[in-house]
Enzyme design. Structure first.
Site, mmCIF file in Angstrom:
data_model
loop_
_atom_site.group_PDB
_atom_site.id
_atom_site.type_symbol
_atom_site.label_atom_id
_atom_site.label_comp_id
_atom_site.label_asym_id
_atom_site.label_seq_id
_atom_site.Cartn_x
_atom_site.Cartn_y
_atom_site.Cartn_z
ATOM 1 N N CYS A 160 7.885 -3.785 4.349
ATOM 2 C CA CYS A 160 6.751 -3.128 3.674
ATOM 3 C C CYS A 160 6.077 -2.098 4.585
ATOM 4 O O CYS A 160 5.532 -2.442 5.643
ATOM 5 C CB CYS A 160 5.743 -4.198 3.262
ATOM 6 N N VAL B 54 1.251 -7.639 -0.325
ATOM 7 C CA VAL B 54 0.948 -7.665 1.109
ATOM 8 C C VAL B 54 0.793 -6.209 1.562
ATOM 9 O O VAL B 54 1.319 -5.306 0.904
ATOM 10 C CB VAL B 54 2.071 -8.375 1.902
ATOM 11 N N GLU C 124 -5.224 -4.539 1.067
ATOM 12 C CA GLU C 124 -5.269 -3.063 1.089
ATOM 13 C C GLU C 124 -5.197 -2.529 2.520
ATOM 14 O O GLU C 124 -6.171 -2.581 3.280
ATOM 15 C CB GLU C 124 -6.501 -2.502 0.363
ATOM 16 N N SER C 125 -4.035 -1.945 2.825
ATOM 17 C CA SER C 125 -3.763 -1.531 4.199
ATOM 18 C C SER C 125 -4.795 -0.542 4.749
ATOM 19 O O SER C 125 -5.182 -0.634 5.929
ATOM 20 C CB SER C 125 -2.360 -0.931 4.289
HETATM 21 N N1 LIG Z 1 -2.189 -0.404 -1.880
HETATM 22 C C1 LIG Z 1 -1.558 -1.498 -1.181
HETATM 23 C C2 LIG Z 1 -0.070 -1.479 -1.475
HETATM 24 C C3 LIG Z 1 0.650 -2.686 -0.892
HETATM 25 C C4 LIG Z 1 2.034 -2.842 -1.507
HETATM 26 O O1 LIG Z 1 2.421 -2.145 -2.472
HETATM 27 N N2 LIG Z 1 2.783 -3.784 -0.949
HETATM 28 C C5 LIG Z 1 4.103 -4.067 -1.518
HETATM 29 C C6 LIG Z 1 5.155 -4.239 -0.455
HETATM 30 S S1 LIG Z 1 5.458 -2.736 0.369
HETATM 31 C C7 LIG Z 1 4.050 -5.357 -2.288
HETATM 32 O O2 LIG Z 1 3.429 -6.311 -1.875
HETATM 33 N N3 LIG Z 1 4.732 -5.331 -3.429
HETATM 34 C C8 LIG Z 1 4.817 -6.475 -4.288
HETATM 35 C C9 LIG Z 1 4.419 -6.065 -5.674
HETATM 36 O O3 LIG Z 1 4.007 -4.943 -5.921
HETATM 37 O O4 LIG Z 1 4.505 -6.914 -6.523
HETATM 38 C C10 LIG Z 1 -1.857 -1.394 0.315
HETATM 39 O O5 LIG Z 1 -2.126 -0.281 0.789
HETATM 40 O O6 LIG Z 1 -1.855 -2.421 1.013
#
Ligand SMILES: N[C@@H](CCC(=O)N[C@@H](CS)C(=O)NCC(=O)O)C(=O)O
Length: 193
Positions: free
Chosen positions: A11, A51, A64-65
């Site tokens: 990720c 995550v 939220e990163s």
């Molecule tokens: N806006 C979130 C995006 C986080 C994100 O999309 N994480 C992905 C992995 S790269 C995830 O957990 N995906 C699982 C899903 O969307 O169900 C951030 O900035 O943390």
């Protein structure tokens, strides 16, 4: 004070947090989440089921990163990863707020969408122009803007096979960043994916 990171190696949003933690030398317990078989309890930490999430002692889980990066910057101010001048800080935040300018063409390309190669090329061209004027995305100093974007640039180069020959300022910036142990570790994670 203890800190837990709910993480997934592949990720890029988690990569942002991993890099900030490494730059600041923060000790963290890592709980790896299998994104193809997510545990139900992750929804208690983040209703979106995504995550990264960090958790401090018994504090509320923080997803939220971009928010996590700022939280870590405030909780662990050394070494600073944001400029001191408010206008410069705002410029960094604006770049991070507009991360879709790069991530959208990146994901479109990864999905093989029509015209995505051209859109990704155009985005690379914009970053190349920016990095021709300054050594780091946020200005003269390395910091959160670089950390926010580098996970996708590493993946574009090393996983999607994007050739950076025509984008020499981006290529030089990546090389400069990879001299930093925190980024070199992340490049190693990408190589192992
Ligand atoms: N806006 C979130 C995006 C986080 C994100 O999309 N994480 C992905 C992995 S790269 C995830 O957990 N995906 C699982 C899903 O969307 O169900 C951030 O900035 O943390």
């Amino acid at each position: 004070m203890s800190l837990v990171l709910y993480d997934a190696p592949r990720c890029p949003y988690c990569a942002r947090v991993r890099i900030v933690l490494a730059e600041k030398g923060i000790e963290v317990d890592v709980v790896e989440i299998d994104l193809s078989d997510r545990p139900e309890w992750i929804y208690e930490k983040n209703p979106k089921g995504r995550v990264p999430v960090v958790e401090e002692d018994d504090g509320p889980p923080l997803p939220e990163s971009a928010v996590i990066m700022e939280f870590l910057e405030e909780r662990y101010p050394e070494p600073p990863l944001l400029p001191t001048d408010p206008a410069d800080r705002a410029a960094v935040r604006l770049l991070i707020f507009r991360d879709h300018d790069f991530t959208d063409p990146y994901y479109d390309f990864r999905r093989g969408e029509d015209g995505a190669a051209e859109r990704l090329d155009a985005a690379l061209g914009r970053f190349d122009a920016l990095l021709r004027e300054r050594p780091y995305l946020g200005g003269t100093e390395y910091g959160l803007a670089d950390i926010a974007y580098v996970p996708w640039f590493l993946r574009a180069r090393d996983m999607l096979g994007i050739d950076l020959v025509g984008f020499s300022s981006v290529a030089d910036w990546l090389r400069r960043l990879e001299e930093r142990p925190a980024i070199a570790v992340e490049a190693g994670i990408v190589a192992a994916l």
